[in-house]
Design a protein around this motif. Sequence first.
Motif, short mmCIF file in Angstrom:
data_model
loop_
_atom_site.label_atom_id
_atom_site.label_comp_id
_atom_site.label_asym_id
_atom_site.label_seq_id
_atom_site.Cartn_x
_atom_site.Cartn_y
_atom_site.Cartn_z
N TYR A 152 0.83 -1.20 0.00
CA TYR A 152 0.00 0.00 0.00
C TYR A 152 0.87 1.26 0.00
N TYR A 153 1.93 1.26 0.79
CA TYR A 153 2.87 2.39 0.84
C TYR A 153 3.47 2.65 -0.54
N ARG A 154 3.90 1.59 -1.20
CA ARG A 154 4.51 1.75 -2.53
C ARG A 154 3.50 2.28 -3.55
N GLU A 155 2.27 1.84 -3.44
CA GLU A 155 1.22 2.36 -4.32
C GLU A 155 1.01 3.86 -4.09
N ARG A 156 1.03 4.27 -2.83
CA ARG A 156 0.83 5.69 -2.53
C ARG A 156 2.05 6.51 -2.98
N CYS A 157 3.24 5.96 -2.88
CA CYS A 157 4.43 6.66 -3.39
C CYS A 157 4.26 6.94 -4.88
N ALA A 158 3.81 5.94 -5.61
CA ALA A 158 3.58 6.12 -7.05
C ALA A 158 2.52 7.18 -7.30
N GLU A 159 1.49 7.18 -6.47
CA GLU A 159 0.41 8.15 -6.62
C GLU A 159 0.90 9.57 -6.36
N TYR A 160 1.72 9.75 -5.32
CA TYR A 160 2.22 11.08 -4.95
C TYR A 160 3.44 11.50 -5.77
#
Length: 323
Positions: A200-208
């Motif tokens: 989930y953290y990695r997905e949010r990094c990609a999003e931000y």
Amino acid sequence: MPFSVVRFNLVDPRATPDSLSARYRAALAMAAYADEHGVDTVQTEEHHGVENNWLPSPFAFAGAVFGATRKIAVTVSAIIGPLHDPLRLAEDIAVLDLLSGGRLVTVAGIGYRPEEYEERGVDWGRRGKLQDLLLETLLTAWTGEPFTYRGRTVRVTPRPFTRPHPLLLVGGSSRAAARRAARLGLPFFPSAHLPELDAYYRERCAEYGTEGWTMMPAEETPLLHLSEDPDRTWAEHGEHFLHEARTYASWQSKDIRSAVRSAATTVAELRAEGVYRVVTPEECLALGLESLVLHPLCGGMPVEEGWRSLRLFCEGVVPRLDG
């Protein structure tokens, strides 16, 4: 190569000021000994108002360790971020970073004990917003440039040694913590082995559009004590491990996920459970763990027993980790 850690929280439920002073000084001597023998980091933490004297001032302790050592890192895991004044914390970490030449690692969590917030007059319900303010302020303050803080212009000096800033990780076991780390481009430190939260953290990094990494405990990360005779150690000192295990258990609700989680109510149950382990040097090496976390003064452990454990670790385990 496994990562080696010596942990200190300076707990002693039966301490007097004299005996606790001796314990603190012993911990510094142990840190210096660990440094001389190639241990990677001293780990410490923060809790307030605990009857068993749990360390409340990890940065003061870290400064003393840095003064007694040359190479070893100090990982503060974790501070309770919303309880700290952001500007003062930025200064304290900058000074420690300069003093140590970049050996300080800070993990900022929000804690899980409402009574600590109540004691300090901090609103438990605002802890997320206060954590955001803290982290954003630290990152801005460490640039050394003037900035607006709560409607006024401030500047934090000196600038830290480490560029772009001292190592700062966001700790926690929630999606909110993972989002916060990703949004700020900071590394994430889950409090337990939570691969789904890492994803989930990695997905949010990609999003931000940020970059980061996760320092996640292994699936198995027991707290270790070294002994040539584990049966003797459990019989003579098991109460100290149980004291800490029961203290943690009293703080943790079903929503808290932690690498240190025990349901044991007796020493025998604790030994069978495996969260705390007493092992010989050979058994320690055979565990095949990614991180070896030694806890030599666990739960008020007598200092002389702590030294026995540390010496076995530093002389019988650490030199063989690179082989």
